[in-house]
Design a protein around this motif. Sequence first.
Motif, mmCIF file in Angstrom:
data_model
loop_
_atom_site.group_PDB
_atom_site.id
_atom_site.type_symbol
_atom_site.label_atom_id
_atom_site.label_comp_id
_atom_site.label_asym_id
_atom_site.label_seq_id
_atom_site.Cartn_x
_atom_site.Cartn_y
_atom_site.Cartn_z
ATOM 1 N N PHE A 199 -8.299 3.464 4.471
ATOM 2 C CA PHE A 199 -9.133 2.743 3.517
ATOM 3 C C PHE A 199 -9.745 3.777 2.587
ATOM 4 O O PHE A 199 -10.507 4.639 3.027
ATOM 5 N N LEU A 200 -9.377 3.706 1.302
ATOM 6 C CA LEU A 200 -9.867 4.681 0.331
ATOM 7 C C LEU A 200 -10.795 4.018 -0.660
ATOM 8 O O LEU A 200 -10.443 3.014 -1.283
ATOM 9 N N GLN A 201 -11.973 4.597 -0.820
ATOM 10 C CA GLN A 201 -12.909 4.120 -1.829
ATOM 11 C C GLN A 201 -12.532 4.780 -3.146
ATOM 12 O O GLN A 201 -12.235 5.983 -3.191
ATOM 13 N N CYS A 202 -12.501 4.002 -4.217
ATOM 14 C CA CYS A 202 -12.057 4.531 -5.501
ATOM 15 C C CYS A 202 -12.644 3.705 -6.644
ATOM 16 O O CYS A 202 -13.330 2.715 -6.417
ATOM 17 N N LEU A 203 -12.338 4.133 -7.843
ATOM 18 C CA LEU A 203 -12.732 3.421 -9.058
ATOM 19 C C LEU A 203 -11.479 2.946 -9.771
ATOM 20 O O LEU A 203 -10.443 3.614 -9.701
ATOM 21 N N PRO A 204 -11.557 1.822 -10.478
ATOM 22 C CA PRO A 204 -10.380 1.332 -11.212
ATOM 23 C C PRO A 204 -9.834 2.356 -12.215
ATOM 24 O O PRO A 204 -8.642 2.371 -12.492
ATOM 25 N N SER A 205 -10.714 3.238 -12.716
ATOM 26 C CA SER A 205 -10.290 4.225 -13.719
ATOM 27 C C SER A 205 -9.591 5.440 -13.107
ATOM 28 O O SER A 205 -9.021 6.257 -13.841
ATOM 29 N N LEU A 232 2.845 -0.417 -4.749
ATOM 30 C CA LEU A 232 2.015 -1.609 -4.634
ATOM 31 C C LEU A 232 2.816 -2.650 -3.856
ATOM 32 O O LEU A 232 3.872 -3.100 -4.306
ATOM 33 N N ILE A 233 2.338 -3.009 -2.668
ATOM 34 C CA ILE A 233 3.113 -3.881 -1.776
ATOM 35 C C ILE A 233 3.352 -5.248 -2.404
ATOM 36 O O ILE A 233 4.442 -5.805 -2.301
ATOM 37 N N GLN A 234 2.363 -5.770 -3.101
ATOM 38 C CA GLN A 234 2.477 -7.113 -3.674
ATOM 39 C C GLN A 234 3.656 -7.240 -4.631
ATOM 40 O O GLN A 234 4.345 -8.250 -4.654
ATOM 41 N N THR A 235 3.907 -6.185 -5.424
ATOM 42 C CA THR A 235 4.959 -6.255 -6.447
ATOM 43 C C THR A 235 6.165 -5.365 -6.144
ATOM 44 O O THR A 235 7.208 -5.511 -6.775
ATOM 45 N N GLY A 236 5.997 -4.401 -5.236
ATOM 46 C CA GLY A 236 7.066 -3.442 -4.961
ATOM 47 C C GLY A 236 7.161 -2.355 -6.015
ATOM 48 O O GLY A 236 8.089 -1.552 -6.018
ATOM 49 N N GLU A 237 6.189 -2.296 -6.912
ATOM 50 C CA GLU A 237 6.199 -1.340 -8.018
ATOM 51 C C GLU A 237 5.722 0.036 -7.556
ATOM 52 O O GLU A 237 4.684 0.160 -6.907
ATOM 53 N N VAL A 238 6.488 1.087 -7.894
ATOM 54 C CA VAL A 238 6.072 2.462 -7.620
ATOM 55 C C VAL A 238 4.978 2.815 -8.621
ATOM 56 O O VAL A 238 5.142 2.643 -9.831
ATOM 57 N N LEU A 239 3.849 3.302 -8.110
ATOM 58 C CA LEU A 239 2.714 3.613 -8.972
ATOM 59 C C LEU A 239 2.909 4.962 -9.661
ATOM 60 O O LEU A 239 3.345 5.936 -9.047
ATOM 61 N N ASP A 240 2.581 4.998 -10.938
ATOM 62 C CA ASP A 240 2.747 6.166 -11.795
ATOM 63 C C ASP A 240 1.521 7.073 -11.667
ATOM 64 O O ASP A 240 0.397 6.635 -11.910
ATOM 65 N N ASP A 241 1.745 8.340 -11.305
ATOM 66 C CA ASP A 241 0.651 9.298 -11.101
ATOM 67 C C ASP A 241 -0.279 9.423 -12.302
ATOM 68 O O ASP A 241 -1.470 9.662 -12.140
ATOM 69 N N SER A 242 0.259 9.295 -13.506
ATOM 70 C CA SER A 242 -0.540 9.551 -14.710
ATOM 71 C C SER A 242 -1.332 8.331 -15.177
ATOM 72 O O SER A 242 -2.108 8.431 -16.118
ATOM 73 N N LYS A 243 -1.138 7.189 -14.534
ATOM 74 C CA LYS A 243 -1.838 5.974 -14.947
ATOM 75 C C LYS A 243 -2.953 5.634 -13.970
ATOM 76 O O LYS A 243 -2.896 5.979 -12.795
ATOM 77 N N SER A 244 -3.956 4.926 -14.476
ATOM 78 C CA SER A 244 -5.075 4.534 -13.626
ATOM 79 C C SER A 244 -4.686 3.345 -12.754
ATOM 80 O O SER A 244 -3.688 2.656 -13.009
ATOM 81 N N LEU A 245 -5.504 3.102 -11.747
ATOM 82 C CA LEU A 245 -5.288 1.929 -10.889
ATOM 83 C C LEU A 245 -5.379 0.657 -11.728
ATOM 84 O O LEU A 245 -4.557 -0.247 -11.597
ATOM 85 N N ALA A 246 -6.373 0.586 -12.610
ATOM 86 C CA ALA A 246 -6.554 -0.606 -13.457
ATOM 87 C C ALA A 246 -5.340 -0.823 -14.360
ATOM 88 O O ALA A 246 -4.894 -1.961 -14.534
ATOM 89 N N ASP A 247 -4.791 0.258 -14.926
ATOM 90 C CA ASP A 247 -3.622 0.149 -15.808
ATOM 91 C C ASP A 247 -2.430 -0.485 -15.084
ATOM 92 O O ASP A 247 -1.587 -1.111 -15.710
ATOM 93 N N GLN A 248 -2.376 -0.269 -13.767
ATOM 94 C CA GLN A 248 -1.231 -0.753 -12.994
ATOM 95 C C GLN A 248 -1.573 -1.997 -12.171
ATOM 96 O O GLN A 248 -0.853 -2.363 -11.261
ATOM 97 N N LYS A 249 -2.709 -2.606 -12.537
ATOM 98 C CA LYS A 249 -3.137 -3.869 -11.928
ATOM 99 C C LYS A 249 -3.345 -3.769 -10.414
ATOM 100 O O LYS A 249 -3.065 -4.705 -9.677
ATOM 101 N N VAL A 250 -3.845 -2.607 -9.975
ATOM 102 C CA VAL A 250 -4.218 -2.436 -8.576
ATOM 103 C C VAL A 250 -5.671 -2.896 -8.457
ATOM 104 O O VAL A 250 -6.551 -2.334 -9.095
ATOM 105 N N GLU A 251 -5.891 -3.935 -7.676
ATOM 106 C CA GLU A 251 -7.211 -4.542 -7.583
ATOM 107 C C GLU A 251 -7.889 -4.170 -6.278
ATOM 108 O O GLU A 251 -7.272 -3.599 -5.377
ATOM 109 N N ASN A 252 -9.170 -4.519 -6.179
ATOM 110 C CA ASN A 252 -9.931 -4.290 -4.961
ATOM 111 C C ASN A 252 -9.198 -4.897 -3.761
ATOM 112 O O ASN A 252 -8.658 -5.995 -3.848
#
Length: 115
Positions: A28-34, A59-79
């Motif tokens: 469980f990681l605490q983080c900010l959307p940015s 992201l398990i919901q979509t199967g999308e590999v998350l991009d290191d250079s983008k924020s969580l919010a940019d990739q629709k990773v929610e709480n």
Amino acid sequence: MSQQPKSSDDENQTEMYIRVKRNKTTYFLQCLPSEKVLQIKEKLQVLIDEPVNNQRLILIQTGEVLDDSKSLADQKVENDAAVALTLRKADNEFEDVNVVKPDDYIRDGDGGSNW
């Protein structure tokens, strides 16, 4: 309790957490959307002692590999999002996603009493 005034940069900066899953383990990681995905991997490096370039987050919901250079919010990773962690193998390929679901623990005939 008084609230600090928010600057425009702090807009949308409500703390959140994500669940990073690998095999039978959940972090469980605490983080900010940015926060960038790279920053999340740096937090994981401290926990699992694997270099960031050997980690891949999906992201398990979509199967999308998350991009290191983008924020969580940019990739629709929610709480409370569930993210799979895979690691680089000796042959330089990443392992397959292996996340154990709660259903995997229920054995036939015991009625799920192990929960």
